[in-house]
Design an enzyme around this catalytic site. Structure first.
Site, PDB file in Angstrom:
ATOM      1  CG  ASP A 356      -2.273   0.726   0.991  1.00  0.00           C
ATOM      2  OD1 ASP A 356      -2.797   0.709  -0.380  1.00  0.00           O
ATOM      3  OD2 ASP A 356      -2.989   0.994   1.887  1.00  0.00           O
ATOM      4  CG  ASP A 406      -7.418   0.550   2.414  1.00  0.00           C
ATOM      5  OD1 ASP A 406      -6.684   0.002   2.562  1.00  0.00           O
ATOM      6  OD2 ASP A 406      -7.929   1.643   1.851  1.00  0.00           O
TER       7      ASP A 406
END
Length: 511
Positions: A356, A406
């Site tokens: 990420d 997420d």
């Protein structure tokens, strides 16, 4: 036991015990190489040594808690949907609404003062280049990666500086007003309820009786290690497709594939929710041998509803339908996929932490664009949750976004910890979801941190940068305080799909 072959007699010999079978001499045979035991027999012996998985007792009051949480999720979804839609108002055709609410003609839009051209402008996605006294219109994607970027291009330095100042000013003016709080509350509420519900429903399935339970796919450490690699390949592949083959039919094909998967996901979730309401599983209507899939009537009806929503999404790109698909995907993932162990979860989270961070912060210096943001904003598909912030410009929403990863990725880890809670409650070593509740608090704090830093610096943030440390440290901390870390590290969830495959193979052979 060890199996040896000597001549024409097989000796089964226990360790440290003399042989009870005398070898019979026969003609000398060629020296054997490789494994001494046939793979099928070895697998059988190993299988016999493993005790059968026995699900822990179902925590008391779990069904009622699940039903209440589903009701809260639906209620919250409806409330925020109404609040978002209430922002809509009429903007005359050919007009553009500025941030202060005044209307101008679209043709009078000034890219120097107001940035890139909006969607209702004839030159949307383009900028003007002047050379040798003549002007030409160039697509933003065709601009040199190193610039220069003239007015009208999203990366024009003057506009980036001005836009940053404007956004920070808006944040300071609205941070304590409903206008600024609403989209952030929407994000926190939807993401938190989704993770909490998915984890508890995962426990419900985990504690299902052996006779009626459906085996989940179990991720092992090797799978978790490869996850960031496969995710990077997929993300970068989408970026290349959108950047260099960004035709409408290509985007439509990708959207169609993702939406089709979400459609069947709605059907599966419909069946699971009704099974929870009725407190029993639905009877199988038909089987699909090729996919080894059992289908119920409720799955078919739910998929038909999903197909109607998919048609609505293709026609309108409605943000509410997008969020229904997104929440459905996350709930399905957390309910139907298990992590094999705490170690697997740690490997997965740490790997995706670096994934990420690189694709949000580091990709621009390597590839000339923020790959994560480019894919999230360039692909009209339900791959993120959307939270309306404003309704201006050409009469379109401005959205905040949160990627499904997420929610689903930390959700898998938190679901594993919730199952560990169920195991400890079954052993009478705990009376509540201690790990789940503590880690959920950490997850909420990580989202608050993400939103705050995003607003302060006016820059997209990799949410896992904050989520992973919060939930990993909390999980380890709770385990250490309770003196259970060694047991937690050693605990593992068996992959029941292998047992089902072996059983199905045996049934086919017997026929």
């Amino acid at each position: 036991q060890h199996v040896f072959g000597t001549g024409s007699c097989f000796i089964i010999k226990r360790a440290a015990e003399p042989s009870t079978c005398r070898a019979v001499r026969g003609p000398r045979l060629p020296k054997r190489t490789g494994k001494r035991t046939r793979p099928a027999r070895r697998k059988q012996l190993l299988t016999e040594k493993k005790p059968a998985f026995v699900p822990p007792p179902r925590p008391e009051g779990l069904r009622g808690s699940l039903l209440r949480t589903y009701a809260v999720l639906v209620g919250s979804f409806l409330v925020f949907a109404l609040l978002g839609e209430s922002m809509k108002h009429d903007i005359p055709e050919g007009k553009f609404e500025k941030r202060d609410g005044t209307l101008i003609n679209v043709a009078d839009f000034d890219p120097v003062a107001q940035g890139p051209f909006p969607k209702c402008h004839p030159h949307f996605g383009e900028h003007e280049v002047t050379s040798d006294g003549s002007s030409t219109w160039v697509k933003n994607n065709d601009a040199p990666s190193g610039g220069p970027f003239p007015p009208g291009h999203p990366e024009n330095p003057d506009w980036i500086e001005k836009s940053d100042a404007i956004q920070k000013k808006i944040w300071k003016e609205t941070r304590f007003k409903w206008e600024g709080l609403q989209p952030n509350l929407h994000l926190l509420t939807l993401a938190t309820l989704c993770v909490f519900l998915g984890c508890k429903h995962g426990v419900w399935c985990f504690t299902e009786a052996k006779e009626s339970r459906q085996a989940n796919q179990v991720l092992q450490s090797g799978d978790a290690a490869w996850f960031p690699v496969m995710g990077s390949c997929m993300l970068f592949g989408l970026f290349i497709v959108l950047k260099y083959l960004g035709k409408d039919w290509v985007k439509m094909a990708i959207t169609c594939a993702i939406t089709t998967a979400c459609t069947f996901g709605v059907g599966t979730n419909t069946d699971a929710i009704f099974a929870l309401l009725r407190n029993k599983t639905s009877p199988v209507l038909l089987r699909i041998p090729v996919l080894d899939e059992k289908v119920t009537l409720l799955q078919i009806l739910g998929s038909l509803v999903g197909a109607a929503m998919a048609a609505c999404y293709f026609l309108t790109k409605n943000w509410i339908v997008n969020n229904v698909f997104g929440v459905s995907f996350c709930l399905l993932a957390m309910r139907s996929v298990d992590l094999g162990s705490f170690k697997t979860g740690a490997i997965l989270l740490i790997g995706l932490f670096f994934y990420d961070v690189f694709w949000v912060f580091g990709s621009k210096s390597v590839f000339g664009s923020n790959v994560m943001v480019s894919v999230a904003t360039g692909l009209d598909a339900p791959i993120k949750l959307m939270f309306p912030r404003a309704f201006t410009g050409c009469g379109l929403f401005q959205h905040g976004m949160l990627g499904l990863g997420d929610i689903a990725v930390p959700g898998l880890f938190i679901a594993f910890m919730a199952k560990w809670d169920a195991v400890k409650m079954g052993e009478k070593a705990s009376s509540s979801f201690v790990y789940l509740n503590c880690i959920m608090v950490a997850y909420v704090l990580s989202l608050i941190t993400t939103v705050a830093i995003m607003l302060i610096f006016n820059h997209a943030q990799p949410a896992l940068l904050y989520i992973v440390p919060y939930i990993l440290i909390t999980a380890v901390g709770v385990a250490l305080v309770r003196g259970e870390f060694k047991d937690l590290w050693a605990y593992s969830i068996e992959d029941e799909t292998e047992e089902e495959k072996t059983k199905a193979t045996d049934e086919k052979k017997s026929k």
